[in-house]
Design an enzyme around this catalytic site. Structure first.
Site, mmCIF file in Angstrom:
data_model
loop_
_atom_site.group_PDB
_atom_site.id
_atom_site.type_symbol
_atom_site.label_atom_id
_atom_site.label_comp_id
_atom_site.label_asym_id
_atom_site.label_seq_id
_atom_site.Cartn_x
_atom_site.Cartn_y
_atom_site.Cartn_z
ATOM 1 N N ASN A 181 -22.188 3.447 32.879
ATOM 2 C CA ASN A 181 -22.149 2.454 31.810
ATOM 3 C C ASN A 181 -22.902 2.985 30.593
ATOM 4 O O ASN A 181 -24.116 2.853 30.484
ATOM 5 C CB ASN A 181 -22.776 1.143 32.297
ATOM 6 N N ASN A 236 -20.473 -3.444 25.521
ATOM 7 C CA ASN A 236 -19.040 -3.751 25.629
ATOM 8 C C ASN A 236 -18.651 -4.318 26.995
ATOM 9 O O ASN A 236 -17.471 -4.507 27.268
ATOM 10 C CB ASN A 236 -18.186 -2.508 25.299
ATOM 11 N N ASP A 237 -19.655 -4.603 27.836
ATOM 12 C CA ASP A 237 -19.335 -5.071 29.191
ATOM 13 C C ASP A 237 -18.500 -6.352 29.153
ATOM 14 O O ASP A 237 -17.660 -6.585 30.016
ATOM 15 C CB ASP A 237 -20.615 -5.322 30.005
ATOM 16 N N GLY A 289 -18.800 -2.537 34.301
ATOM 17 C CA GLY A 289 -19.355 -2.164 32.994
ATOM 18 C C GLY A 289 -19.288 -0.691 32.652
ATOM 19 O O GLY A 289 -19.631 -0.286 31.543
ATOM 20 N N ASP A 298 -17.758 2.827 31.409
ATOM 21 C CA ASP A 298 -16.914 2.938 30.210
ATOM 22 C C ASP A 298 -16.741 4.389 29.757
ATOM 23 O O ASP A 298 -17.280 5.323 30.369
ATOM 24 C CB ASP A 298 -17.486 2.074 29.073
ATOM 25 N N ASP A 329 1.672 6.970 37.477
ATOM 26 C CA ASP A 329 1.432 6.121 38.639
ATOM 27 C C ASP A 329 2.761 5.739 39.304
ATOM 28 O O ASP A 329 3.789 5.631 38.641
ATOM 29 C CB ASP A 329 0.709 4.858 38.151
ATOM 30 N N GLU A 344 2.774 10.594 40.809
ATOM 31 C CA GLU A 344 2.244 10.158 42.098
ATOM 32 C C GLU A 344 3.419 9.775 42.996
ATOM 33 O O GLU A 344 3.954 8.681 42.898
ATOM 34 C CB GLU A 344 1.302 8.945 41.924
HETATM 35 CA CA LIG Z 1 -20.085 -0.895 29.293
#
Ligand SMILES: [Ca+2]
Ligand SMILES: [Ca+2]
Length: 621
Positions: A142, A147-148, A167, A169, A334, A363
């Site tokens: 984090n 920005n959480d 959180g 990033d 994906d 994948e």
């Molecule tokens: Ca964060």
């Protein structure tokens, strides 16, 4: 007189009418791609415009070098698809798009045309010279606690919730890039960073709600671009994880689909069978394949219909936009086999048309080499089909690594022969050296858990994956001996200790790691840093010899150098391996160096391989 009066009245009425009934202004809510570039190989770009009632407009563009070839209207009156053509000599700038109703402008939009970066089209994608580090941004570090909980997002951060947002990033990755480069990695793949605005469990990133915006809880588009540039400066290629099989249920277009067939819709909720055999099976029923490909991956993930040409163009341009905007060197796709394969082929063709030296790995989670090889570009399909997918993942090899390394009592079909046998099927692949090799990933039980906490076996797995043909991928925490059960993603995707302020332990530093963790970290670092500078491990010919008594030898050979790997999978003391049988790869060499310890080997006739270990030796003339 009467006539004149009527004329005046009519004129008056028209004048009032024009002002009273003038078409109201239209608010343009979205324009995608966000911008485009001059000098793309394909001069055409299809711009999606979204705004209430926009389809009732005439569109005018008056910009030198930019032609509006056609305008596509769809079922929803709130979309227009503008087919633009950009001449190679058009000047970068703002292309003013004029939307008119009854001759009056109801909306304008300045669409940005940018200049391309030098050599953009020639960029070289990740390849067999690379080693890929896979991480989950929400769980790595984090770097920006502010920005959480970004505004406008439905799910709040909660580090105590195993399936919640923790959180982590983009800033956290940037802050700890040296941790990754010290390990010798040259490419970074992290789980998707695009917006996932769902009520819960959106940390993994696979339920995208906006294909053009990084999730603000992870950072901004600019931060992602800056990280990509920072990576490039230190020799790390960025592989962006993209999802085209589905979007998130809260994607903005779900409230107002352009066309009914934008997604695959069913009378009642229909889940995919997840049986990928149905896609490649020449004897399979269409019904089974349809449910597998058109059924939904999960309830919060509407299934995108890649038979819709507008959508294929939208997704192709989206990928091209991110490559050009952020400066990517690769894409990981994906759930690659789950969308319509012709649609995915067109997608790949469009991307590789712009970036011919780029790399894309799909994948294809299938435990059979034959069914995996089916998806790699160059496979000799009877109908001439080409997937335009350069790289696939070696799930078949992955599936036998832990099993073989756990079998110390090897019979006819157990132990190292399992690995040999999977690699013996390489004749199926159009390009066996463009395959991702890995011991585990974010969706499956961690290798250390599968090896029941056996540190020696873990080192063997790391050695195998790093020296095999193809290119290695390791999941974050392998170097820290993380454990985790594939059936419980909360254990599989834990936070790295030290990534959060206040963590008691900081595994990002040697002091914060246990002695065992440092042993594994240093082993991986030694090996991958060696690999980084040794083309013989990137492109050298791969030769394997039948394992006997659970001892397996293979080599990577170039003109002047050979690297030999000997795996002693037994736990009954040193093995004395007579090398006469391996003359094919060893003859002519007089000197050898143990790659891990740096020790010189004076006798190449007999190799001493300690129990439960891999001996990696570089042979020179
Ligand atoms: Ca964060
Ligand atoms: Ca699908």
């Amino acid at each position: 007189m009467k006539k004149i009066r009527s004329f005046v009245l009519i004129s008056l009425f028209l004048a009032i009418g024009a002002s009273v009934f003038a078409a109201p202004k239209i608010e343009i809510e979205r324009v995608e791609p966000l911008n485009w570039w001059v000098g793309m190989k394909n001069p055409k770009v299809q711009v999606l415009v979204y705004g209430a009632g926009i389809s009732g407009c005439d569109v005018n563009i008056n910009y030198p070098g930019v032609k509006l070839n056609s305008v596509v209207k769809v079922k929803s009156p709130n979309y227009l698809f503008l087919n633009l053509e950009v001449a190679s000599d058009a000047k970068p700038g703002d292309v003013k798009i004029d939307f008119r109703q009854q001759g009056a402008t109801v909306a304008t939009y300045n669409y940005q045309l940018l200049a391309r970066e030098n050599e953009s089209a020639q960029r070289v994608g990740f390849n067999s010279s690379d080693a890929v580090y896979l991480l989950m941004p929400d769980r790595f570090a984090n770097g920006n606690p502010n920005n959480d909980d970004a505004q406008g997002y439905l799910e709040k951060s909660n580090r105590k919730e195993p399936f919640g947002r923790h959180g982590g990033d983009i800033q956290g990755i940037s802050d700890h890039l040296d941790y990754i480069t010290n390990l010798g990695f040259t490419a970074l793949w992290f789980t998707p960073v695009l917006e996932n605005n769902l009520e819960r469990s959106s940390y993994h990133g696979y339920a995208i709600t906006n294909f053009y915006s990084v999730d603000k809880r992870l950072g901004t588009n600019e931060e992602f671009k800056a990280l990509t540039q920072k990576c490039k400066a230190v020799g790390v290629k960025m592989i962006m994880d993209m999802v085209f099989n589905h979007c998130g249920i809260n994607h903005w277009w779900m409230k107002d689909l352009p066309t009914e067939d934008w997604i695959n819709q069913w009378p009642t909720y229909t889940n995919s069978y997840y049986r990928l055999s149905t896609v490649s099976d020449p004897n399979g029923s269409i019904a089974d394949r349809d449910v597998t490909v058109k059924g939904w991956f999960d309830r919060p993930m509407p299934d995108l219909n890649l038979q819709n040409e507008l959508l294929v163009t939208y997704l192709s341009q989206n990928a091209i936009w991110w490559i050009e905007y952020a400066g990517l060197q690769g894409i990981r796709v994906d759930t690659y086999p789950y969308p319509d394969r012709i649609g995915m082929s067109k997608w790949g063709e469009a991307v590789l048309n712009e970036f011919p030296n780029f790399n894309i790995v799909g994948e294809c989670w299938i435990s059979s080499s034959a069914k995996t090889a089916f998806y790699q570009s160059g496979f000799p399909h009877k109908d001439g089909f080409d997937s335009h997918l350069p790289s696939v993942m070696d799930f078949p090899l992955r599936d036998v690594i832990s099993r073989s390394l756990s079998e110390e009592k090897a019979g006819w079909g157990e132990g190292m022969i399992r690995i040999y046998d999977v690699l013996a099927e390489d004749f199926l692949y159009a390009n066996p050296n463009n395959i991702m090799v890995f011991p585990d990933n974010h969706d499956m039980t961690r290798i250390f858990t599968e090896l029941k906490g056996d540190k020696d076996a873990l080192k063997m797995a790391i050695a195998l994956v790093s020296s095999m043909r193809g290119y290695p991928q390791f999941y974050y925490g392998t170097e820290l001996m993380f454990e985790g059960d594939g059936g419980n993603h909360s254990t599989l995707r834990i936070d790295v200790p030290g990534g959060w302020a206040g963590d008691k332990v900081n595994a990002f530093t040697a002091q914060g790691r246990t002695a065992d963790q440092n042993e594994i970290y240093n082993y991986m670092s030694k090996l991958l840093n060696y690999r980084k500078n040794e083309p013989v491990l990137h492109n050298g010919k791969f030769t394997q010899f039948l394992p006997f008594d659970n001892i397996y030898l293979y080599a990577r050979s170039s003109e002047n150098k050979t690297v030999v790997v000997v795996m002693n999978n037994n736990r009954k003391g040193d093995a004395k391996v007579e090398t006469a049988r391996f003359a094919e790869v060893m003859s002519g060499f007089t000197k050898g160096v143990n790659v891990i310890t740096g020790e010189s080997l004076t006798d190449l006739k007999t190799l001493i391989v300690p129990q439960k270990s891999a001996l990696i030796i570089e042979l020179t003339k």
